[in-house]
Design an enzyme around this catalytic site. Structure first.
Site, PDB file in Angstrom:
ATOM      1  N   ASP A  39       0.833  -1.199   0.000  1.00  0.00           N
ATOM      2  CA  ASP A  39       0.000   0.000   0.000  1.00  0.00           C
ATOM      3  C   ASP A  39       0.873   1.256   0.000  1.00  0.00           C
ATOM      4  OD1 ASP A  39      -2.251  -1.556   0.081  1.00  0.00           O
ATOM      5  OD2 ASP A  39      -2.533  -1.395   2.254  1.00  0.00           O
ATOM      6  N   TYR A  67       5.896  -8.912   8.529  1.00  0.00           N
ATOM      7  CA  TYR A  67       5.540  -7.500   8.666  1.00  0.00           C
ATOM      8  C   TYR A  67       5.655  -7.062  10.116  1.00  0.00           C
ATOM      9  CZ  TYR A  67       3.178  -8.101   4.121  1.00  0.00           C
ATOM     10  OH  TYR A  67       2.883  -8.374   2.814  1.00  0.00           O
ATOM     11  N   ASP A  81      -7.716   0.966   7.497  1.00  0.00           N
ATOM     12  CA  ASP A  81      -6.517   1.609   8.034  1.00  0.00           C
ATOM     13  C   ASP A  81      -6.883   3.022   8.477  1.00  0.00           C
ATOM     14  OD1 ASP A  81      -6.526   3.257   5.719  1.00  0.00           O
ATOM     15  OD2 ASP A  81      -5.236   1.854   4.640  1.00  0.00           O
ATOM     16  N   ARG A 175      -4.088  -5.238   6.894  1.00  0.00           N
ATOM     17  CA  ARG A 175      -5.196  -4.332   7.233  1.00  0.00           C
ATOM     18  C   ARG A 175      -6.424  -5.123   7.677  1.00  0.00           C
ATOM     19  NH1 ARG A 175      -7.178  -1.826   2.507  1.00  0.00           N
ATOM     20  NH2 ARG A 175      -5.755  -2.988   1.190  1.00  0.00           N
TER      21      ARG A 175
END
Length: 313
Positions: A39, A67, A81, A175
């Protein structure tokens, strides 16, 4: 033309396509592809394939990823988000959420689970990207997809924020994981920050920003940071075609077991390739030692079949 894989640090504000476009200008070559979108507000490791290595893009996309994410509990948005439109807000404590319950719920997501892709994503439905439909105010039914969360490490937990390290399978939306955790707790949740720290062998510490890549290119030192196609498959055993089978391997044809000899780590040849399990992969060279591609053992036909070849330009 450069052939190989470059570990790029994607900075905030860039799309993955932006990174590819900028690299085409820096490296002055068109044949470049990324290995899975990040993103625009996310940052971190984005392996980029150059030249012949673009044939590796799908293989790297399939790899597990790691992540570092910040989960904000108590807020639900349309994009899942903090940059989206707020739909609901509620303090976690109002829903009976404390740090113990939050941690237990988060760890409950380790393993396989059916995840519904977010509307704000690049997935296509009837030829239209979901985010295009979302921006037009349309919401469509999305089929859940099986993803796997291999591991979650909670780095810090001070409500309403949780910093967590997540190792997951391809196709996992962090997300959506944040949203799902918040939904299960009943207070809502969304992602506040995301950094991808690893994709296969590529780690954050060794990644290069676009500015660093341009500087190294101008200094003539960029090649030192390119992982060759051959090195990408160093984990596979090696085999070489016998001279009479060079014509077959040069044309990307299957090889019978007797046409392949084993190559040791020192580069010595001799003997048959060790017995392979069905689906096992092998690096294949021609009889002169030129790397040709990856072959896979096909037990039913007792032969090696091409999986990924690197023959032409």
């Amino acid at each position: 033309m450069i052939d190989g894989v470059l570990n790029v640090y994607k900075e905030k504000g860039y799309t993955s396509h932006d990174v590819v476009a900028k690299l085409r200008g820096i490296l002055r070559q068109k044949k470049i592809g990324h290995t899975g979108t990040l993103d625009p507000e996310a940052q971190g490791v984005l392996p980029v394939c150059l030249g012949k290595a673009t044939r590796l893009c799908d293989m790297l996309t399939d790899k597990r990823k790691t992540y570092m994410a910040v989960l904000l509990l108590g807020r639900e948005t349309d994009t899942q988000d903090v940059w989206g439109r707020i739909l609901k807000e509620k303090r976690p404590e109002e829903c009976g959420v404390d740090e113990v319950r939050a941690a237990e719920t988060i760890m409950g997501f380790v393993g396989a689970y059916a995840q519904i892709p977010p509307m704000y994503s690049a997935l296509k439905v009837n030829g239209k990207k979901l985010y295009e439909l979302a921006r037009a105010g349309r919401e469509v039914v999305r089929e859940p997809r099986q993803v796997t969360i291999y591991d979650i490490e909670i780095e810090s937990l001070e409500l309403p924020r949780v910093v967590m390290k997540v190792c997951c399978s391809k196709g996992t939306y962090i997300r959506t994981l944040c949203h799902d955790i918040g939904a299960k707790l009943g207070c809502g949740g969304c992602m506040e920050a995301l950094t991808r720290t690893r994709v296969e062998r590529f780690c954050l510490e060794e990644s290069l920003t676009l500015a660093q890549i341009e500087a190294l290119k101008n200094q003539g030192k960029l090649e030192e940071h390119i992982v060759s196609i051959e090195d990408m498959f160093a984990c596979y055993p090696a085999g070489a075609a016998v001279p009479e089978a060079d014509g077959l391997v040069h044309n990307g044809n299957p090889l019978k077991a007797e046409y392949v000899t084993f190559v040791s780590e020192e580069g010595n040849r001799g003997g048959k390739v060790p017995e392979c399990k069905d689906g096992a992969c092998l690096r294949i060279y021609d009889s002169r030692g030129k790397f040709m591609g990856i072959y896979q053992w096909e037990q039913a036909k007792m032969r090696f079949k091409p999986q990924k070849m690197f023959l032409g330009g």
